[in-house]
Design a protein around this motif. Structure first.
Motif, mmCIF file in Angstrom:
data_model
loop_
_atom_site.group_PDB
_atom_site.id
_atom_site.type_symbol
_atom_site.label_atom_id
_atom_site.label_comp_id
_atom_site.label_asym_id
_atom_site.label_seq_id
_atom_site.Cartn_x
_atom_site.Cartn_y
_atom_site.Cartn_z
ATOM 1 N N THR A 47 -15.675 5.350 28.131
ATOM 2 C CA THR A 47 -14.363 5.868 28.542
ATOM 3 C C THR A 47 -13.313 5.592 27.466
ATOM 4 O O THR A 47 -12.482 6.471 27.133
ATOM 5 N N ALA A 48 -13.356 4.365 26.902
ATOM 6 C CA ALA A 48 -12.388 4.017 25.864
ATOM 7 C C ALA A 48 -12.590 4.871 24.617
ATOM 8 O O ALA A 48 -11.613 5.326 23.971
ATOM 9 N N GLU A 49 -13.867 5.089 24.239
ATOM 10 C CA GLU A 49 -14.136 5.881 23.042
ATOM 11 C C GLU A 49 -13.683 7.337 23.226
ATOM 12 O O GLU A 49 -13.143 7.954 22.300
ATOM 13 N N VAL A 50 -13.910 7.885 24.433
ATOM 14 C CA VAL A 50 -13.473 9.268 24.687
ATOM 15 C C VAL A 50 -11.954 9.361 24.634
ATOM 16 O O VAL A 50 -11.367 10.296 24.051
ATOM 17 N N GLY A 101 -6.035 13.691 24.607
ATOM 18 C CA GLY A 101 -5.583 14.559 25.686
ATOM 19 C C GLY A 101 -6.666 14.936 26.676
ATOM 20 O O GLY A 101 -6.407 15.681 27.627
ATOM 21 N N ALA A 102 -7.894 14.448 26.468
ATOM 22 C CA ALA A 102 -8.995 14.853 27.348
ATOM 23 C C ALA A 102 -8.867 14.254 28.732
ATOM 24 O O ALA A 102 -9.318 14.837 29.725
ATOM 25 N N MET A 103 -8.296 13.059 28.870
ATOM 26 C CA MET A 103 -8.145 12.389 30.166
ATOM 27 C C MET A 103 -6.690 11.987 30.339
ATOM 28 O O MET A 103 -6.072 11.474 29.404
ATOM 29 N N ASP A 104 -6.146 12.296 31.525
ATOM 30 C CA ASP A 104 -4.782 11.852 31.763
ATOM 31 C C ASP A 104 -4.784 10.355 32.086
ATOM 32 O O ASP A 104 -5.832 9.734 32.278
ATOM 33 N N GLU A 105 -3.599 9.788 32.148
ATOM 34 C CA GLU A 105 -3.508 8.341 32.341
ATOM 35 C C GLU A 105 -4.071 7.900 33.692
ATOM 36 O O GLU A 105 -4.731 6.854 33.807
ATOM 37 N N GLY A 106 -3.830 8.667 34.736
ATOM 38 C CA GLY A 106 -4.345 8.297 36.056
ATOM 39 C C GLY A 106 -5.862 8.302 36.100
ATOM 40 O O GLY A 106 -6.497 7.389 36.646
ATOM 41 N N GLU A 107 -6.478 9.344 35.506
ATOM 42 C CA GLU A 107 -7.940 9.414 35.483
ATOM 43 C C GLU A 107 -8.542 8.292 34.663
ATOM 44 O O GLU A 107 -9.551 7.693 35.043
ATOM 45 N N LEU A 108 -7.911 7.974 33.536
ATOM 46 C CA LEU A 108 -8.391 6.884 32.697
ATOM 47 C C LEU A 108 -8.286 5.547 33.440
ATOM 48 O O LEU A 108 -9.211 4.718 33.410
ATOM 49 N N ALA A 121 -11.002 5.371 36.230
ATOM 50 C CA ALA A 121 -12.343 5.128 35.703
ATOM 51 C C ALA A 121 -12.498 3.685 35.248
ATOM 52 O O ALA A 121 -13.526 3.025 35.503
ATOM 53 N N THR A 122 -11.459 3.199 34.555
ATOM 54 C CA THR A 122 -11.524 1.806 34.088
ATOM 55 C C THR A 122 -11.529 0.826 35.265
ATOM 56 O O THR A 122 -12.293 -0.153 35.283
ATOM 57 N N LEU A 123 -10.692 1.078 36.270
ATOM 58 C CA LEU A 123 -10.616 0.180 37.419
ATOM 59 C C LEU A 123 -11.932 0.167 38.203
ATOM 60 O O LEU A 123 -12.393 -0.891 38.645
ATOM 61 N N GLU A 124 -12.525 1.342 38.364
ATOM 62 C CA GLU A 124 -13.780 1.419 39.129
ATOM 63 C C GLU A 124 -14.887 0.581 38.471
ATOM 64 O O GLU A 124 -15.574 -0.196 39.130
ATOM 65 N N GLU A 125 -15.040 0.752 37.163
ATOM 66 C CA GLU A 125 -16.089 -0.003 36.469
ATOM 67 C C GLU A 125 -15.763 -1.492 36.406
ATOM 68 O O GLU A 125 -16.652 -2.348 36.480
#
Length: 464
Positions: free
Chosen positions: A268-271, A277-284, A287-291
């Motif tokens: 996720t960090a590398e993407v 611009g591929a991931m907005d802040e909420g989606e990022l 994803a980080t919180l879930e993992e």
């Protein structure tokens, strides 16, 4: 203080040397005491025989005096033509039985031919004047036909007693060392053969290391203490091997489980870095919180198992098991308030109390409820109850159930019967393992049963 070095050397000696030395010393003491007792008993027995013979001769002589008066001559050979007044050499009398008759005031009436002087009128001594060696004396009273009182005395030489004892002593002096030698050699050989399996066990145990726990010590065929020792050591090595195997598997599985959320976070960090611009802040952030939460749950589970393996003592207080079950039922209802979760039935929960750690038992109930919720199709049932000596907690789901052959394996660490679904639901394969460890620490048991309407029922039994 002078004996300390000797005691130190003896304590450092081998078991074989110490056992042989102890056996020789004990047998030597016993033989010496026995030899002394034998010599004393032999001497006493032979002396008693002589005393009996002397008493019989004295009684016979007294009877003769009472019947016909003192005899004219005592101990004279009828063919002897020598002068009866001649005195024999005392050495020649040393093997004869000497007799005499005297008045009660000590005047000698008649005595054995050649007796230099009269015999003492009592049997208190062992020596006779002017005669060599020891003598056994016996006296008796007699009344002659004329009414006079006489004292008869018989002296028997004790030379045979002394000769027998003197012949026995050299035999004992030669026999005792021979017996001790045989005892020492026998003990040395027997102890050596008895300890040979111990030495083989020691040599094999010396070769056992962390990378060779599969090795086992040799078990001797004899059903003795060494046999039981070898079997105990092999069982211990088996437990160590199983523990090491579980530890290695646990480390490997834990590393694999931790690698998955870490790899997802890195991806996720590398993407996000390569394509801002591929991931907005909420989606990022989601994803980080879930993992991160997934990794946190895994680490917490590993810590619980580590404390359980270390044998941490649990707090023992009164715990209402029904309260824990109702609290988890309420939590599960809240989580499925939107209609996405299973129906929770807690009507079978009745008051029941146990002694234990409330936090740990709460985790047991939560893990069972979460496990049932992941596998349930439409319903999760919670029940508590009492049986003689036990409190029972049962959590049932209406899912696919657990095959009979897997009902023991589900409590192993990192075991998932449905790998894909467990990962998607956030399971790590540690929930039931934690349940089993906590229940065991409380002296209870947990097992998987088949639910009445299908599905699986996990039953916990705790001592009341």
């Amino acid at each position: 203080m002078a004996d300390s070095p000797a005691r130190g050397r003896l304590s450092r000696a081998s078991v074989r040397v110490r056992t042989t030395a102890a056996a020789v010393v004990v047998v030597a003491l016993a033989l010496v005491v026995g030899a002394v007792a034998l010599v004393w008993l032999l001497r006493a027995s032979l002396t008693d025989g002589l005393e009996t013979g002397a008493e019989q001769r004295a009684d016979a002589l007294a009877a003769q005096v009472e019947a016909s008066g003192p005899p004219g001559v005592l101990g004279e050979d009828p063919d002897d033509t020598e002068d009866p007044d001649d005195t024999e050499d005392p050495e020649d009398l040393a093997e004869d039985v000497l007799e005499q008759v005297a008045t009660d005031d000590g005047a000698l009436v008649v005595a054995t031919t050649g007796l230099p002087r009269g015999l003492p009128l009592d049997d208190g001594g062992e020596r006779v004047a002017d005669l060599p060696g020891r003598w056994v004396l016996a006296t008796g009273d007699a009344e002659g036909p004329d009414g006079a009182d006489y004292v008869v005395t018989v002296a028997v030489p004790a030379e045979e007693v002394d000769d027998s004892v003197a012949a026995l002593v050299p035999l004992l002096a030669l026999g005792l060392p021979a017996v001790l030698l045989v005892v020492g050699l026998t003990t040395w050989v027997v102890v050596g053969r008895a300890l040979a399996p111990v030495e083989r066990i020691r040599a094999e145990a010396e070769a056992v290391g962390g990378d060779a726990l599969h090795r086992r010590v040799p078990v001797p065929p004899a059903r003795d203490e060494v046999h039981r020792l070898a079997e105990t050591l092999n069982r211990m090595l088996g437990r160590l091997e199983d523990s090491a195997t579980r530890q290695r598997r646990f480390v490997a599985d834990a590393s694999h489980e931790l690698r998955s959320p870490l790899a997802s976070l890195r991806q996720t960090a590398e993407v996000a870095r390569a394509h801002p611009g591929a991931m907005d802040e909420g989606e990022l952030a989601d994803a980080t919180l879930e993992e991160t939460l997934r990794m946190q749950r895994l680490v917490e589970s590993l810590l619980v198992l580590t404390r359980a393996d270390a044998g941490r003592r649990t707090t023992r207080v009164e715990v209402d098991l029904d309260d824990l079950a109702l609290a988890e039922a309420s939590r599960l209802r809240r989580a499925g308030a939107g209609g996405s979760g299973p129906v929770v039935d807690a009507t079978g929960v009745v008051p029941v109390r146990v002694l234990g750690d409330p936090v740990a038992l709460g985790q047991v109930v939560r893990n069972l409820v979460d496990n049932a919720a992941r596998h349930a199709v439409a319903e999760v049932v919670l029940e508590t109850g009492e049986e003689p000596g036990h409190a029972v907690l049962r959590v049932t789901d209406d899912g696919a159930g657990v095959p009979v052959e897997d009902r023991e394996r589900v409590f192993e660490r990192f075991v998932r019967l449905d790998e894909a679904r467990s990962r998607d639901a956030g399971g790590s394969g540690l929930g039931l393992a934690i349940v089993q460890e906590i229940v065991r620490a409380h002296g209870g048991t947990v097992r998987v049963l088949e639910a009445t309407g299908g599905g699986a029922a996990l039953e916990v039994r705790l001592p009341r």
